[in-house]
Motif scaffolding. Structure first.
Motif, mmCIF file in Angstrom:
data_model
loop_
_atom_site.group_PDB
_atom_site.id
_atom_site.type_symbol
_atom_site.label_atom_id
_atom_site.label_comp_id
_atom_site.label_asym_id
_atom_site.label_seq_id
_atom_site.Cartn_x
_atom_site.Cartn_y
_atom_site.Cartn_z
ATOM 1 N N SER A 1 -1.033 -1.273 -10.047
ATOM 2 C CA SER A 1 -1.601 -2.555 -9.610
ATOM 3 C C SER A 1 -1.908 -2.542 -8.120
ATOM 4 C CB SER A 1 -0.638 -3.705 -9.936
ATOM 5 O OG SER A 1 0.555 -3.607 -9.164
ATOM 6 N N TYR A 2 -1.008 -1.968 -7.307
ATOM 7 C CA TYR A 2 -1.272 -1.868 -5.869
ATOM 8 C C TYR A 2 -2.487 -0.983 -5.613
ATOM 9 C CZ TYR A 2 3.576 -3.543 -5.581
ATOM 10 O OH TYR A 2 4.726 -4.257 -5.723
ATOM 11 N N ILE B 1 -5.032 -0.428 -7.635
ATOM 12 C CA ILE B 1 -6.265 -1.128 -8.037
ATOM 13 C C ILE B 1 -6.690 -2.126 -6.966
ATOM 14 C CG2 ILE B 1 -7.209 -2.786 -9.691
ATOM 15 C CD1 ILE B 1 -5.524 -1.383 -11.852
ATOM 16 N N LYS B 2 -5.719 -2.884 -6.437
ATOM 17 C CA LYS B 2 -6.038 -3.858 -5.391
ATOM 18 C C LYS B 2 -6.559 -3.163 -4.140
ATOM 19 C CE LYS B 2 -2.542 -7.224 -6.881
ATOM 20 N NZ LYS B 2 -1.245 -7.866 -6.519
ATOM 21 N N MET B 3 -5.908 -2.059 -3.752
ATOM 22 C CA MET B 3 -6.329 -1.344 -2.556
ATOM 23 C C MET B 3 -7.725 -0.757 -2.739
ATOM 24 S SD MET B 3 -4.441 1.788 -0.532
ATOM 25 C CE MET B 3 -5.022 3.052 -1.655
ATOM 26 N N THR B 4 -7.997 -0.211 -3.915
ATOM 27 C CA THR B 4 -9.316 0.351 -4.187
ATOM 28 C C THR B 4 -10.389 -0.724 -4.127
ATOM 29 O OG1 THR B 4 -8.349 2.075 -5.590
ATOM 30 C CG2 THR B 4 -10.688 1.628 -5.865
ATOM 31 N N ALA B 5 -10.072 -1.900 -4.684
ATOM 32 C CA ALA B 5 -11.033 -3.011 -4.643
ATOM 33 C C ALA B 5 -11.309 -3.435 -3.209
ATOM 34 C CB ALA B 5 -10.497 -4.184 -5.460
ATOM 35 N N ASP B 6 -10.254 -3.490 -2.396
ATOM 36 C CA ASP B 6 -10.428 -3.860 -0.983
ATOM 37 C C ASP B 6 -11.263 -2.823 -0.249
ATOM 38 O OD1 ASP B 6 -9.151 -6.290 -0.938
ATOM 39 O OD2 ASP B 6 -7.186 -5.445 -0.538
ATOM 40 N N ARG B 7 -10.997 -1.559 -0.509
ATOM 41 C CA ARG B 7 -11.750 -0.490 0.150
ATOM 42 C C ARG B 7 -13.226 -0.551 -0.218
ATOM 43 N NH1 ARG B 7 -8.707 5.219 -0.284
ATOM 44 N NH2 ARG B 7 -10.508 5.776 0.962
ATOM 45 N N LYS B 8 -13.514 -0.804 -1.485
ATOM 46 C CA LYS B 8 -14.911 -0.894 -1.909
ATOM 47 C C LYS B 8 -15.600 -2.094 -1.267
ATOM 48 C CE LYS B 8 -14.495 1.529 -6.337
ATOM 49 N NZ LYS B 8 -14.621 1.422 -7.821
ATOM 50 N N PHE C 1 1.026 -1.216 2.020
ATOM 51 C CA PHE C 1 2.296 -1.805 2.446
ATOM 52 C C PHE C 1 2.269 -3.322 2.308
ATOM 53 C CE2 PHE C 1 3.358 1.998 5.301
ATOM 54 C CZ PHE C 1 4.281 2.470 4.381
ATOM 55 N N ILE C 2 1.124 -3.916 2.627
ATOM 56 C CA ILE C 2 1.013 -5.374 2.564
ATOM 57 C C ILE C 2 1.242 -5.861 1.142
ATOM 58 C CG2 ILE C 2 -0.608 -7.303 2.794
ATOM 59 C CD1 ILE C 2 -1.810 -5.838 5.194
ATOM 60 N N TYR C 3 0.649 -5.175 0.164
ATOM 61 C CA TYR C 3 0.848 -5.567 -1.232
ATOM 62 C C TYR C 3 2.266 -5.262 -1.690
ATOM 63 C CZ TYR C 3 -4.183 -6.345 -1.815
ATOM 64 O OH TYR C 3 -5.456 -6.825 -1.709
ATOM 65 N N ALA C 4 2.761 -4.078 -1.375
ATOM 66 C CA ALA C 4 4.072 -3.660 -1.875
ATOM 67 C C ALA C 4 5.198 -4.514 -1.304
ATOM 68 C CB ALA C 4 4.309 -2.191 -1.544
ATOM 69 N N ALA C 5 5.064 -4.951 -0.053
ATOM 70 C CA ALA C 5 6.114 -5.741 0.597
ATOM 71 C C ALA C 5 5.792 -7.225 0.640
ATOM 72 C CB ALA C 5 6.343 -5.233 2.020
ATOM 73 N N LYS C 6 4.643 -7.611 0.055
ATOM 74 C CA LYS C 6 4.223 -9.016 0.036
ATOM 75 C C LYS C 6 4.233 -9.615 1.444
ATOM 76 C CE LYS C 6 5.751 -9.844 -4.730
ATOM 77 N NZ LYS C 6 6.014 -8.429 -5.024
ATOM 78 N N VAL C 7 3.569 -8.916 2.360
ATOM 79 C CA VAL C 7 3.518 -9.330 3.761
ATOM 80 C C VAL C 7 2.584 -10.526 3.927
ATOM 81 C CG1 VAL C 7 3.020 -8.593 6.121
ATOM 82 C CG2 VAL C 7 3.926 -6.943 4.466
#
Length: 655
Positions: A70-71, A73-80, A287-293
């Motif tokens: 899930s992290y 997928i979110k990171m890939t979407a942000d990068r795109k 890190f932001i997603y994994a630690a819910k920053v």
């Protein structure tokens, strides 16, 4: 190409599943059994035909792997999204400054009686614009390079982003460099100027005659006045410079090199790694997603901003999430938790060596009087990890494995102590990492009868490599020759390309990855990579001899490996009392060997490579070494007595 787990036979038993489904249908429709009875029989057949092992694997790994997926997928979407909008790092900061203009972005802790300094996101953005406008007015163009020789300060991050805004590349110099190493790092990137902390002015002045003459005309100090005539004070020249954004460059792309970060690699002097602009944001977003920053968090870091962990992860999280970054110029184990409590820090960024120093401190009430909930760590050993969490009550540790120039990064999202990350044996991944078998003595790659490399077994140490693809590119070094040395070809098929990490790791059957050692001629000490070839060169120059072998040795209870130099000579030919001071003139303090072994001559291979494996294995063990051994104490090397050896072996000697 088959993944590591597929080659090891870890894959979904599709045939068993299809046969079980077919059996259930036959029993239900033609056998007269109820649906539930048919399913029960089918499940039993599936488990019997190989499904049981897979189900056990899924039970142990699926919750972790789903988070990992899930992290990702979110990171890939942000990068795109960032790539589609062609956003640069400074665009992210501009957006954050628009949301939280008056919120503190960076707090620099004042030392030696000086007050704290703070920049809000608006002030940081304006300072960045001033940097960009000023250096643009000097005629700097896209692709030009400025060397940044900066200690941690509020200016460090701003200067980097200001130069990036006009397409100028920042060469981030390790502020421990001196002499020939510093000269090399400035020259190798063809820097046309240097911006440095005033306290480092003497080191800069000493090399000005050895670098490009252009550097003298573009020489700026920050955080104080410089002590030599060629230098200008950056704060003074920025007075009156516009704080408005400079004209946007339409020719900039996220693939453009934004910085050079130096690594010792495996041989020679520091190498300049190309860091594209689009690398900073993804490095922090995981890190932001994994630690819910969130913007309410406060991160504390003493890590140098010339390293990717400090710049990308600390600065990137601050800039992307809108949280506050508290920085300290010098690490203090005594004041670490006091600082965290004072500034209401909820996150810390560390390395294993730093955590070891904290655990070694005497217990005190401030150990638990803080709000820290997560530690972003690199290189944290299992025993230190467990003690760190037990003593300081930090709920979450996110351990990272990555390299500045590499095309692979692993994150331990499951909290398993000692693991540097995980690779899912079940869920898909865009990366194709492998662990290659090596000959124990020569450390060469083992190849099969077809000439291809061989994967390690589970829990067997091997070099981690990752396939170079469009989704996992290798940006390389400034030097093409150095880049080629990090690429391995014909690994599993003709013409394939893999990035060599230079690290020995192992993986277990559940996908947990563990760091074992550095490969080749580099070891890690005091949180820094030490190039043995570079240290050998300096010792050889000082002693006017060629038979010098440098390697890293383990000390019980100490993170990393301490430097040891095997030198051909005797106490009559080598002055060990003055050698440390001579080496410190050209080497960082962490690179000066802790041990010296005087040998008759250095053994070499048939291709005249220095033999290090035997020396490394013997270390400083007096029972295995008949040669004279010496230990660095203060300003000179002294004989390694039995008493000192016992202190080292017991972990009681302070290094």
């Amino acid at each position: 190409m088959a993944t590591f787990f597929q080659k090891k036979g870890v894959k979904f038993p599709r045939t068993a599943f299809l046969l079980s489904v077919a059996l259930a249908i036959v029993l239900c429709w033609f056998g007269g059994l109820s649906v539930w009875s048919s399913l029960l029989v089918a499940v039993g057949q599936f488990l019997f035909m190989g499904g049981l092992q897979y189900c056990i694997l899924a039970y142990h790994t699926l919750p972790r792997d789903l988070r990992l997926l899930s992290y990702g997928i979110k990171m890939t979407a942000d990068r795109k999204r960032i790539a589609a909008e062609n956003k640069m790092t400074y665009n992210i900061l501009t957006e954050t400054a628009g949301k939280y203009p008056n919120k503190p972005a960076i707090i620099e802790i004042g030392l030696d009686g000086k007050p704290d300094r703070s920049l809000t996101f608006k002030e940081l953005e304006e300072y960045i614009n001033q940097i960009a406008n000023y250096f643009r007015s000097l005629g700097l163009k896209k692709g030009d390079c400025i060397a940044l020789f900066l200690e941690n300060s509020a200016e460090s991050f701003a200067v980097y982003l200001g130069l990036e805004k006009i397409g100028v590349i920042s060469a981030l110099l390790n502020n421990n460099l001196r002499g020939a190493s510093l000269t090399h790092c400035v020259n190798v990137v063809e820097a046309v100027g240097v911006i440095f902390t005033a306290s480092l002015s003497q080191a800069v002045e000493e090399v000005l005659d050895e670098v490009d003459p252009k550097v003298k005309t573009m020489c700026y100090s920050v955080c104080g006045e410089s002590c030599f005539s060629e230098c200008k004070n950056l704060a003074s020249v920025l007075e009156g410079v516009s704080k408005d954004p400079p004209p946007l460059r339409k020719d900039k792309s996220g693939k453009d090199t934004a910085a050079y970060i130096y690594t010792s690699g495996t041989t020679g002097l520091p190498k300049a790694c190309k860091v594209p602009d689009n690398r900073l944001y993804p490095s922090s977003i995981y890190f932001i997603y994994a630690a819910k920053v969130t913007q309410r968090d406060v991160m504390y870091s003493i890590l140098p901003l010339y390293h990717s962990h400090g710049l990308f992860h600390c600065g990137g999280v601050m800039m992307s999430a809108g949280c506050t970054l508290v920085i300290r110029r010098k690490f203090s184990a005594k004041n670490f938790w006091t600082d965290c409590a004072k500034y209401n820090c909820t996150m810390v960024c560390s390395i294993g060596e730093l955590c070891r120093y904290l655990v070694a401190q005497p217990p005190k009430p401030t150990d638990e009087q803080h709000k820290v909930r997560v530690n972003f760590s690199v290189g944290l050993r299992k025993e230190i990890w467990i003690e760190f969490q037990r003593r300081f009550k930090v709920p979450l540790i996110l351990e990272l494995y990555a390299s500045t120039e590499g095309n692979i990064a692993l994150v331990n999202v499951g909290g398993k102590p000692g693991s540097v990350g995980c690779i899912s044996p079940i869920t898909p991944s865009s990366l194709n990492p492998h662990f290659l078998k090596l000959h124990k003595d020569t450390m060469d790659y083992i190849r099969d009868d077809k000439g291809f490399c061989v994967d390690c077994d589970f829990n067997e140490p091997g070099e981690l490599v990752c396939e170079i693809t469009k989704t996992a590119p290798f940006p390389g070094y400034r030097s093409d020759d150095n880049s080629q040395k990090k690429i391995l070809t014909d690994v599993f098929k003709k013409g394939d390309l893999f990035y060599k990490t230079g690290d020995i790791l192992k993986i277990d059957e559940y996908g947990w990855v563990y760091f074992c050692d550095r490969f080749g001629d580099t070891f890690r000490w005091k949180g820094e990579n030490v190039s043995t070839a570079e240290v050998e060169c300096h010792i050889g120059t000082v002693l006017e001899m060629t038979d010098v072998v440098v390697y890293g040795v383990e000390i019980p209870g100490v993170e990393g490996r301490a430097g040891m130099a095997a030198i051909a000579g005797t106490t009559d030919t080598i002055d060990l009392s003055t050698l440390p001071s001579l080496l410190r003139r050209s080497l960082p303090a962490y690179a000066v060997p802790l041990f010296v072994r005087l040998i008759k001559c250095a053994d070499v291979t048939g291709t005249f490579k220095l033999q290090k494996v035997k020396l490394r294995n013997e270390g400083f063990d007096a029972s295995r070494v008949s040669d004279p051994l010496f230990l660095l104490r203060g300003q000179s090397y002294v004989p390694l007595t039995e008493e000192l050896h016992q202190e080292l072996s017991a972990g009681n000697y302070k290094v």
